[in-house]
Design a protein around this motif. Sequence first.
Motif, PDB file in Angstrom:
ATOM      1  N   LEU A 211       0.828  -1.199   0.000  1.00 56.80           N
ATOM      2  CA  LEU A 211       0.000   0.000   0.000  1.00 56.80           C
ATOM      3  C   LEU A 211       0.866   1.253   0.000  1.00 56.80           C
ATOM      4  O   LEU A 211       0.569   2.230  -0.699  1.00 56.80           O
ATOM      5  N   THR A 212       1.942   1.221   0.769  1.00 56.68           N
ATOM      6  CA  THR A 212       2.876   2.350   0.797  1.00 56.68           C
ATOM      7  C   THR A 212       3.514   2.557  -0.569  1.00 56.68           C
ATOM      8  O   THR A 212       3.603   3.686  -1.069  1.00 56.68           O
ATOM      9  N   LEU A 213       3.958   1.460  -1.179  1.00 56.27           N
ATOM     10  CA  LEU A 213       4.599   1.537  -2.499  1.00 56.27           C
ATOM     11  C   LEU A 213       3.657   2.135  -3.532  1.00 56.27           C
ATOM     12  O   LEU A 213       4.035   3.040  -4.293  1.00 56.27           O
ATOM     13  N   ILE A 214       2.421   1.646  -3.555  1.00 50.34           N
ATOM     14  CA  ILE A 214       1.441   2.141  -4.531  1.00 50.34           C
ATOM     15  C   ILE A 214       1.129   3.617  -4.278  1.00 50.34           C
ATOM     16  O   ILE A 214       1.090   4.425  -5.206  1.00 50.34           O
ATOM     17  N   GLY A 215       0.907   3.964  -3.011  1.00 47.39           N
ATOM     18  CA  GLY A 215       0.589   5.349  -2.682  1.00 47.39           C
ATOM     19  C   GLY A 215       1.704   6.306  -3.053  1.00 47.39           C
ATOM     20  O   GLY A 215       1.463   7.366  -3.655  1.00 47.39           O
ATOM     21  N   ASP A 216       2.937   5.930  -2.727  1.00 49.42           N
ATOM     22  CA  ASP A 216       4.074   6.798  -3.042  1.00 49.42           C
ATOM     23  C   ASP A 216       4.279   6.945  -4.546  1.00 49.42           C
ATOM     24  O   ASP A 216       4.601   8.030  -5.040  1.00 49.42           O
ATOM     25  N   ALA A 217       4.099   5.848  -5.287  1.00 48.17           N
ATOM     26  CA  ALA A 217       4.247   5.917  -6.745  1.00 48.17           C
ATOM     27  C   ALA A 217       3.141   6.758  -7.374  1.00 48.17           C
ATOM     28  O   ALA A 217       3.390   7.556  -8.285  1.00 48.17           O
ATOM     29  N   LEU A 218       1.914   6.597  -6.868  1.00 44.53           N
ATOM     30  CA  LEU A 218       0.789   7.354  -7.422  1.00 44.53           C
ATOM     31  C   LEU A 218       0.949   8.855  -7.245  1.00 44.53           C
ATOM     32  O   LEU A 218       0.436   9.636  -8.056  1.00 44.53           O
ATOM     33  N   LYS A 219       1.649   9.268  -6.201  1.00 46.92           N
ATOM     34  CA  LYS A 219       1.880  10.706  -6.018  1.00 46.92           C
ATOM     35  C   LYS A 219       2.612  11.283  -7.226  1.00 46.92           C
ATOM     36  O   LYS A 219       2.260  12.362  -7.736  1.00 46.92           O
TER      37      LYS A 219
ATOM     38  N   LYS B 221      13.027   8.481   0.893  1.00 44.82           N
ATOM     39  CA  LYS B 221      14.151   8.639  -0.030  1.00 44.82           C
ATOM     40  C   LYS B 221      13.706   8.891  -1.467  1.00 44.82           C
ATOM     41  O   LYS B 221      14.511   9.285  -2.306  1.00 44.82           O
ATOM     42  N   GLY B 222      12.433   8.636  -1.751  1.00 46.05           N
ATOM     43  CA  GLY B 222      11.877   9.070  -3.028  1.00 46.05           C
ATOM     44  C   GLY B 222      11.914   8.081  -4.171  1.00 46.05           C
ATOM     45  O   GLY B 222      11.573   8.441  -5.300  1.00 46.05           O
ATOM     46  N   VAL B 223      12.292   6.835  -3.915  1.00 39.56           N
ATOM     47  CA  VAL B 223      12.438   5.875  -5.009  1.00 39.56           C
ATOM     48  C   VAL B 223      11.102   5.612  -5.712  1.00 39.56           C
ATOM     49  O   VAL B 223      11.002   5.713  -6.940  1.00 39.56           O
ATOM     50  N   ALA B 224      10.070   5.274  -4.944  1.00 34.02           N
ATOM     51  CA  ALA B 224       8.770   4.956  -5.545  1.00 34.02           C
ATOM     52  C   ALA B 224       8.152   6.175  -6.225  1.00 34.02           C
ATOM     53  O   ALA B 224       7.584   6.068  -7.320  1.00 34.02           O
ATOM     54  N   THR B 225       8.263   7.338  -5.582  1.00 30.63           N
ATOM     55  CA  THR B 225       7.692   8.554  -6.172  1.00 30.63           C
ATOM     56  C   THR B 225       8.414   8.920  -7.462  1.00 30.63           C
ATOM     57  O   THR B 225       7.785   9.309  -8.453  1.00 30.63           O
ATOM     58  N   ALA B 226       9.735   8.786  -7.471  1.00 31.93           N
ATOM     59  CA  ALA B 226      10.498   9.040  -8.696  1.00 31.93           C
ATOM     60  C   ALA B 226      10.078   8.067  -9.792  1.00 31.93           C
ATOM     61  O   ALA B 226       9.935   8.450 -10.956  1.00 31.93           O
ATOM     62  N   GLY B 227       9.848   6.806  -9.417  1.00 36.28           N
ATOM     63  CA  GLY B 227       9.386   5.831 -10.391  1.00 36.28           C
ATOM     64  C   GLY B 227       8.044   6.208 -10.980  1.00 36.28           C
ATOM     65  O   GLY B 227       7.820   6.071 -12.187  1.00 36.28           O
ATOM     66  N   GLY B 228       7.143   6.690 -10.134  1.00 37.39           N
ATOM     67  CA  GLY B 228       5.840   7.138 -10.615  1.00 37.39           C
ATOM     68  C   GLY B 228       5.960   8.317 -11.571  1.00 37.39           C
ATOM     69  O   GLY B 228       5.263   8.383 -12.596  1.00 37.39           O
ATOM     70  N   VAL B 229       6.843   9.241 -11.241  1.00 36.67           N
ATOM     71  CA  VAL B 229       7.082  10.397 -12.115  1.00 36.67           C
ATOM     72  C   VAL B 229       7.578   9.931 -13.483  1.00 36.67           C
ATOM     73  O   VAL B 229       7.100  10.387 -14.531  1.00 36.67           O
ATOM     74  N   LEU B 230       8.529   9.008 -13.495  1.00 33.38           N
ATOM     75  CA  LEU B 230       9.095   8.527 -14.762  1.00 33.38           C
ATOM     76  C   LEU B 230       8.065   7.778 -15.603  1.00 33.38           C
ATOM     77  O   LEU B 230       8.010   7.948 -16.821  1.00 33.38           O
ATOM     78  N   LEU B 231       7.243   6.955 -14.946  1.00 36.05           N
ATOM     79  CA  LEU B 231       6.217   6.212 -15.681  1.00 36.05           C
ATOM     80  C   LEU B 231       5.208   7.152 -16.333  1.00 36.05           C
ATOM     81  O   LEU B 231       4.776   6.928 -17.467  1.00 36.05           O
ATOM     82  N   ALA B 232       4.826   8.205 -15.609  1.00 35.04           N
ATOM     83  CA  ALA B 232       3.857   9.159 -16.155  1.00 35.04           C
ATOM     84  C   ALA B 232       4.502  10.088 -17.173  1.00 35.04           C
ATOM     85  O   ALA B 232       3.855  10.510 -18.136  1.00 35.04           O
ATOM     86  N   MET B 233       5.768  10.403 -16.979  1.00 36.45           N
ATOM     87  CA  MET B 233       6.493  11.265 -17.911  1.00 36.45           C
ATOM     88  C   MET B 233       6.540  10.631 -19.293  1.00 36.45           C
ATOM     89  O   MET B 233       6.154  11.228 -20.293  1.00 36.45           O
TER      90      MET B 233
END
Length: 201
Positions: free
Chosen positions: A59-67, A108-120
């Motif tokens: 849930l944390t991983l999904i939430g952080d990536a979705l941001k 540390k931003g790993v999941a959020t950065a991943g979400g940014v890259l996927l959407a980019m």
Amino acid sequence: MPQIASAALTAIAAYLLGSIPFAVLSSRLFGLADPRTYGSGNPGATNVLRSGNKKAAILTLIGDALKGVIAVLAARALTHDENLVAIAGIAAFVGHVFSVFLRFRGGKGVATAGGVLLAMHWPVGVATLACWIFIAATTRYSSAAALVSALASPFLTAWLFPQASWVVAVAVMALILIWRHWANIGRLFSGQESKLGKKKA
């Protein structure tokens, strides 16, 4: 609306979105200890996994990536200016790392950065994710996977989505990621880094 005002509003909105501490929220939901009190002390999915509760970690991983995903897609829906979209992406990432809701001590931003890259640009996101999975699977070190992926991401962006604003934004995120993993680098070299799935003491 003037360009400067648009950029400021975009950055503020994305930063606040990125600041939402899903690691803390999911831990509370599952009745777990605050992830800042055990393991690495990092409010992120990998540290939540050390609690032994995989559902909370997922849930944390999904939430952080979705941001990261939502920040980029929402900005892109509102404007065709990729410079503003890039600002939204990096602001969401910075919000996670320096969360206003956690007194500017975020993950540390790993999941959020991943979400940014996927959407980019999804090919960049998928390539970076594949890099992370390969290193994590072969070494069992989440930090090593994050560091290698961070190093690769600006080059993958320059190759697959060569827009100047995005190359710069991804490079900045990569540098921040590496800086946030500085202690992990020392532990990796000394052989003291915890492996994926290792529970808290």
